[in-house]
Design an enzyme around this catalytic site. Structure first.
Site, mmCIF file in Angstrom:
data_model
loop_
_atom_site.group_PDB
_atom_site.id
_atom_site.type_symbol
_atom_site.label_atom_id
_atom_site.label_comp_id
_atom_site.label_asym_id
_atom_site.label_seq_id
_atom_site.Cartn_x
_atom_site.Cartn_y
_atom_site.Cartn_z
ATOM 1 N N GLY A 97 100.211 -25.202 -57.255
ATOM 2 C CA GLY A 97 99.452 -24.838 -58.679
ATOM 3 C C GLY A 97 99.253 -23.436 -58.898
ATOM 4 O O GLY A 97 99.877 -22.636 -58.501
ATOM 5 N N PRO A 98 98.245 -23.279 -59.600
ATOM 6 C CA PRO A 98 97.740 -21.915 -60.280
ATOM 7 C C PRO A 98 97.832 -20.870 -59.233
ATOM 8 O O PRO A 98 98.147 -19.645 -59.534
ATOM 9 C CB PRO A 98 96.803 -22.066 -61.028
ATOM 10 C CG PRO A 98 96.454 -23.625 -61.139
ATOM 11 C CD PRO A 98 97.177 -24.292 -59.989
ATOM 12 N N THR A 153 97.484 -28.432 -54.624
ATOM 13 C CA THR A 153 98.230 -29.382 -55.109
ATOM 14 C C THR A 153 98.574 -30.517 -54.396
ATOM 15 O O THR A 153 98.598 -31.717 -55.001
ATOM 16 C CB THR A 153 99.650 -28.561 -55.916
ATOM 17 O OG1 THR A 153 99.004 -27.476 -56.654
ATOM 18 C CG2 THR A 153 100.413 -29.555 -56.485
ATOM 19 N N GLU A 172 139.457 -22.346 -49.892
ATOM 20 C CA GLU A 172 141.072 -21.871 -49.589
ATOM 21 C C GLU A 172 141.527 -22.567 -48.537
ATOM 22 O O GLU A 172 142.611 -23.240 -48.767
ATOM 23 C CB GLU A 172 140.889 -20.590 -49.041
ATOM 24 C CG GLU A 172 140.258 -19.262 -49.901
ATOM 25 C CD GLU A 172 138.970 -19.181 -49.799
ATOM 26 O OE1 GLU A 172 138.398 -18.063 -50.078
ATOM 27 O OE2 GLU A 172 138.067 -19.998 -49.219
#
Length: 350
Positions: A281-282, A208, A62
């Site tokens: 990861g998993p 990971t 604005e």
């Protein structure tokens, strides 16, 4: 939009609001603040100013539109401000937009989405108290789509969580020998980098981080770093080596020494992160799913069969099909030889 709202909003104002949505999308996607656009129209209907929020610490949309109007030498008294999100009513890094509009003599404000943030809300009421005509909830579905993860984050009181998976057709993220470059295509990888550029943080586990040595950066098609990089978050208790790529160019590295996803999100909430991308990861992926803290899944699936190797998710503790985590598919996008499936947990439907 209801019939009452249609009667209150002129066609030209709807056109201006859709342009404001386009302006809003120019703002940064991964920052702590919402993407907001604003258009100012004179009493005769001419566009006299426009603006969008360019990131934390800069003028709100604005105010940017008012500055634009001033630069054009136009008078804002009696103007209509068309905005994608309710003007704020608090002083943070910048002053309240409601007061700026009042001071500029704006006579009418058309708002798409009412601000759910209790800290910033109340702008519409303040404007009405000052005698400004205010209409809210206009094209609200379109407005919510523009706000995206920011809006969901504010409503949930925590970052919006996207779980990213990149798998073979049989759900493997690597071969039996651990090799994983590359299961998905270059087209998918470019798309995934665009997704990274839209989030505030990327989360992986120490497993990971140590096994793959990722950089967790957002890069363009030429391999160059985007200007705004997500926070790089490693979850777990093991240390990251001094020479790891995570310590190289890119976003700040944050180690959260826990295995509790709720604690991770609490830390990121304190840092004003609105959108988190969980890349694995998993074990980490499964932890977020088990905790019910995944809001959206982006699954990049390649037409590759491996037959063995680690799965995308570790054990979820599910022993029957009736207990499966079911999702609703939102879109399916071909990416070269691959497909991207975007889905949300069915609990979001309740």
């Amino acid at each position: 939009m209801s019939s009452t709202e249609v009667a209150q909003v002129a066609h030209a104002e709807l056109t201006a609001l859709r342009h404001a949505f386009e302006l809003a999308r120019r703002g940064p996607a991964g920052g702590p603040n919402p993407r907001v656009g604003a258009v100012l129209r004179s009493p005769s209907g001419d566009v006299i100013g426009e603006g969008w929020h360019r990131g934390a610490g800069t003028a709100h949309a604005e105010v940017a539109a008012l500055v634009d109007a001033s630069a054009r030498g136009t008078d804002t008294v009696g103007a209509t401000a068309v905005v994608t999100l309710e003007p704020c009513n608090h002083t943070g890094r910048t002053g309240p937009c409601s007061e700026a509009l009042i001071a500029a003599g704006v006579g009418r404000v058309v708002v798409s989405v009412v601000d759910p943030n209790p800290v910033a809300a109340g702008g519409a009421q303040r404007l009405r108290e000052a005698g400004v005509d205010v209409t809210t909830g206009v094209l609200a579905d379109e407005g919510r789509a523009v706000l995206g993860a920011w809006l969901a984050s504010v409503e949930r009181g925590r970052p919006f969580v996207t779980l990213k998976l990149a798998t073979s057709l049989d759900g493997r993220i690597a071969a039996a020998d651990g090799s994983s470059r590359w299961i998905t295509s270059e087209v998918s990888r470019h798309h995934a980098h665009d997704l990274r550029a839209e989030v505030g943080a990327i989360v992986v586990g120490t497993g990971t981080a140590l096994a793959d040595d990722p950089s967790l950066t957002a890069r363009n098609a030429a391999g160059e770093l985007h200007g705004d990089q997500p926070l790089r978050v490693v979850v777990g208790h093991r240390d990251i080596p001094a020479g790891a790529r995570l310590r190289g160019p890119g976003g700040e590295l944050l180690t959260v020494r826990t295995h509790d996803p709720a604690e991770v999100l609490a830390e990121l909430t304190a840092r004003e992160v609105r959108h988190v991308l969980v890349e694995g990861g998993p074990t980490v992926a499964a932890a977020f799913v088990r905790a019910g803290l995944v809001d959206e899944v982006h699954a990049y699936v390649a037409p590759v069969l491996l037959g063995a190797g680690p799965p995308a998710l570790a054990d979820l503790g599910i022993t029957s099909i009736g207990a499966a985590v079911r999702l609703t598919t939102r879109s399916v996008l071909p990416l070269g030889p691959d497909v991207l499936i975007v889905a949300t947990p069915e609990r979001e439907e309740h």
